[in-house]
Write a protein that holds these residues in place. Structure first.
Motif, PDB file in Angstrom:
ATOM      1  N   PRO A 233     -26.290  52.801  73.018  1.00 17.47           N
ATOM      2  CA  PRO A 233     -26.625  53.150  73.447  1.00 17.47           C
ATOM      3  C   PRO A 233     -26.680  53.825  75.151  1.00 17.47           C
ATOM      4  O   PRO A 233     -27.022  54.448  75.293  1.00 17.47           O
ATOM      5  CB  PRO A 233     -28.282  53.076  73.082  1.00 17.47           C
ATOM      6  CG  PRO A 233     -28.187  52.309  72.900  1.00 17.47           C
ATOM      7  CD  PRO A 233     -27.139  51.113  72.289  1.00 17.47           C
ATOM      8  N   ARG A 234     -26.418  52.610  75.490  1.00 18.02           N
ATOM      9  CA  ARG A 234     -26.351  52.268  77.244  1.00 18.02           C
ATOM     10  C   ARG A 234     -24.862  53.549  77.618  1.00 18.02           C
ATOM     11  O   ARG A 234     -24.143  53.539  77.059  1.00 18.02           O
ATOM     12  CB  ARG A 234     -26.689  50.840  77.874  1.00 18.02           C
ATOM     13  CG  ARG A 234     -27.255  50.265  77.369  1.00 18.02           C
ATOM     14  CD  ARG A 234     -26.693  48.604  77.836  1.00 18.02           C
ATOM     15  NE  ARG A 234     -25.347  48.073  77.165  1.00 18.02           N
ATOM     16  CZ  ARG A 234     -24.491  47.832  77.482  1.00 18.02           C
ATOM     17  NH1 ARG A 234     -25.151  47.356  78.870  1.00 18.02           N
ATOM     18  NH2 ARG A 234     -23.890  47.208  76.893  1.00 18.02           N
ATOM     19  N   MET A 235     -25.492  54.655  78.242  1.00 19.47           N
ATOM     20  CA  MET A 235     -24.620  55.258  78.970  1.00 19.47           C
ATOM     21  C   MET A 235     -23.717  55.246  79.894  1.00 19.47           C
ATOM     22  O   MET A 235     -24.064  53.939  80.694  1.00 19.47           O
ATOM     23  CB  MET A 235     -25.125  56.940  79.385  1.00 19.47           C
ATOM     24  CG  MET A 235     -26.218  57.361  78.249  1.00 19.47           C
ATOM     25  SD  MET A 235     -25.430  58.101  77.085  1.00 19.47           S
ATOM     26  CE  MET A 235     -25.159  59.261  77.376  1.00 19.47           C
TER      27      MET A 235
ATOM     28  N   ILE B 136     -18.125  59.775  74.644  1.00 23.74           N
ATOM     29  CA  ILE B 136     -18.091  60.045  75.256  1.00 23.74           C
ATOM     30  C   ILE B 136     -16.644  60.804  75.002  1.00 23.74           C
ATOM     31  O   ILE B 136     -15.515  60.817  74.139  1.00 23.74           O
ATOM     32  CB  ILE B 136     -16.959  58.705  76.652  1.00 23.74           C
ATOM     33  CG1 ILE B 136     -18.411  58.135  76.573  1.00 23.74           C
ATOM     34  CG2 ILE B 136     -16.522  59.468  77.903  1.00 23.74           C
ATOM     35  CD1 ILE B 136     -18.948  56.507  75.758  1.00 23.74           C
TER      36      ILE B 136
ATOM     37  N   ARG C 148     -21.112  54.285  83.201  1.00 13.48           N
ATOM     38  CA  ARG C 148     -21.237  55.259  84.684  1.00 13.48           C
ATOM     39  C   ARG C 148     -19.842  55.114  85.264  1.00 13.48           C
ATOM     40  O   ARG C 148     -19.437  53.906  85.114  1.00 13.48           O
ATOM     41  CB  ARG C 148     -22.682  54.776  85.109  1.00 13.48           C
ATOM     42  CG  ARG C 148     -22.277  52.979  85.407  1.00 13.48           C
ATOM     43  CD  ARG C 148     -24.176  52.629  85.894  1.00 13.48           C
ATOM     44  NE  ARG C 148     -24.562  51.060  85.927  1.00 13.48           N
ATOM     45  CZ  ARG C 148     -23.327  50.364  86.506  1.00 13.48           C
ATOM     46  NH1 ARG C 148     -23.083  51.509  88.062  1.00 13.48           N
ATOM     47  NH2 ARG C 148     -23.414  49.623  86.824  1.00 13.48           N
TER      48      ARG C 148
ATOM     49  N   LYS D 290     -23.771  56.852  71.262  1.00 11.75           N
ATOM     50  CA  LYS D 290     -23.627  57.948  72.778  1.00 11.75           C
ATOM     51  C   LYS D 290     -22.274  57.919  72.192  1.00 11.75           C
ATOM     52  O   LYS D 290     -21.200  57.321  71.217  1.00 11.75           O
ATOM     53  CB  LYS D 290     -23.213  57.048  74.198  1.00 11.75           C
ATOM     54  CG  LYS D 290     -22.107  56.197  73.596  1.00 11.75           C
ATOM     55  CD  LYS D 290     -22.563  55.562  75.760  1.00 11.75           C
ATOM     56  CE  LYS D 290     -21.444  54.395  75.587  1.00 11.75           C
ATOM     57  NZ  LYS D 290     -21.789  53.121  74.849  1.00 11.75           N
TER      58      LYS D 290
ATOM     59  N   THR E  58     -20.525  62.731  78.849  1.00 11.92           N
ATOM     60  CA  THR E  58     -21.093  61.777  77.661  1.00 11.92           C
ATOM     61  C   THR E  58     -21.800  62.544  76.788  1.00 11.92           C
ATOM     62  O   THR E  58     -23.205  63.610  77.875  1.00 11.92           O
ATOM     63  CB  THR E  58     -21.372  60.506  78.788  1.00 11.92           C
ATOM     64  OG1 THR E  58     -22.825  60.773  79.655  1.00 11.92           O
ATOM     65  CG2 THR E  58     -20.272  59.735  79.830  1.00 11.92           C
ATOM     66  N   CYS E  59     -22.345  61.483  76.206  1.00  5.94           N
ATOM     67  CA  CYS E  59     -23.531  62.083  75.096  1.00  5.94           C
ATOM     68  C   CYS E  59     -24.417  61.482  73.772  1.00  5.94           C
ATOM     69  O   CYS E  59     -24.122  60.603  74.062  1.00  5.94           O
ATOM     70  CB  CYS E  59     -23.255  63.376  73.987  1.00  5.94           C
ATOM     71  SG  CYS E  59     -24.484  64.509  73.008  1.00  5.94           S
ATOM     72  N   GLY E  60     -25.592  60.787  74.418  1.00  5.90           N
ATOM     73  CA  GLY E  60     -26.162  60.370  73.513  1.00  5.90           C
ATOM     74  C   GLY E  60     -26.711  60.795  72.067  1.00  5.90           C
ATOM     75  O   GLY E  60     -26.640  62.241  71.916  1.00  5.90           O
TER      76      GLY E  60
END
Length: 187
Positions: A84-86, A120, A88, A118, A111-113
């Motif tokens: 779940p970590r987006m 990308i 960067r 997620k 990106t989208c959770g």
């Protein structure tokens, strides 16, 4: 889409450094089948960078869903994982890989959770005919977008014979241009 059916291919893979070349070959075969040879290198390099990020940064289960869509004008690609970590962007240098590579090779990306991780995604617009090396060192011009091109039948037992029948799945839905490309199957 101008009368053309959307082409879509997705595969769930265990992301490892050793599998990246195999995934690249499968995606390249699909892009060739869709007459998008000029897009093979940039699309595959961007997907390679996304899968390498899964290998490096996703703890635990590195399973991911890789998806390609061809709308007749645009290639959409996505990699979904269970972390779940987006992500960067930590470097603006494409030579270091990662999201900087994706940004350099695409028209747009994001990106989208999701409920369990997620996605990308990135897009590339195909605006004109491409050129690819032809037989005997000559260049062969690709047909205009949506125009069929004769294709030789693969010999029995060839790798392509196993994957080309699953290359395109007609779909009546179009990707929403204002929303990120989401996976069509749960990861």
């Amino acid at each position: 889409m101008h009368g053309q059916t959307e082409c879509r291919y997705s595969m769930e893979v265990l992301a490892t450094e050793e599998r990246i070349p195999r995934i690249r070959r499968i995606l390249a075969a699909h892009l060739r089948h869709w007459d998008l040879e000029a897009q093979i290198d940039p699309v595959c390099r961007a997907v390679d960078a996304l899968i390498a990020n899964v290998v490096r940064h996703v703890p635990g289960d590195p399973t991911c869903l890789v998806e390609l869509r061809w709308t007749g004008r645009r290639i959409n690609a996505s990699v979904a994982d269970r972390d779940p970590r987006m992500p960067r962007m930590t470097s603006s240098c494409p030579a270091r890989g990662g999201l900087a590579t994706v940004a350099q090779l695409s028209d747009s990306w994001g990106t989208c959770g999701t409920g369990d991780g997620k996605v990308i995604w990135f897009t590339r617009t195909v605006t004109s005919r491409g050129r690819v090396p032809g037989e005997g060192g000559r260049d062969a011009t690709l047909p205009p977008v949506g125009e069929a091109r004769p294709r030789p039948e693969p010999a029995a037992g060839q790798f392509l014979e196993a994957i080309i029948p699953t290359v395109s799945s007609p779909s009546t839905t179009q990707p929403n241009q204002s929303q990120p490309l989401l996976p069509s199957a749960a990861v």
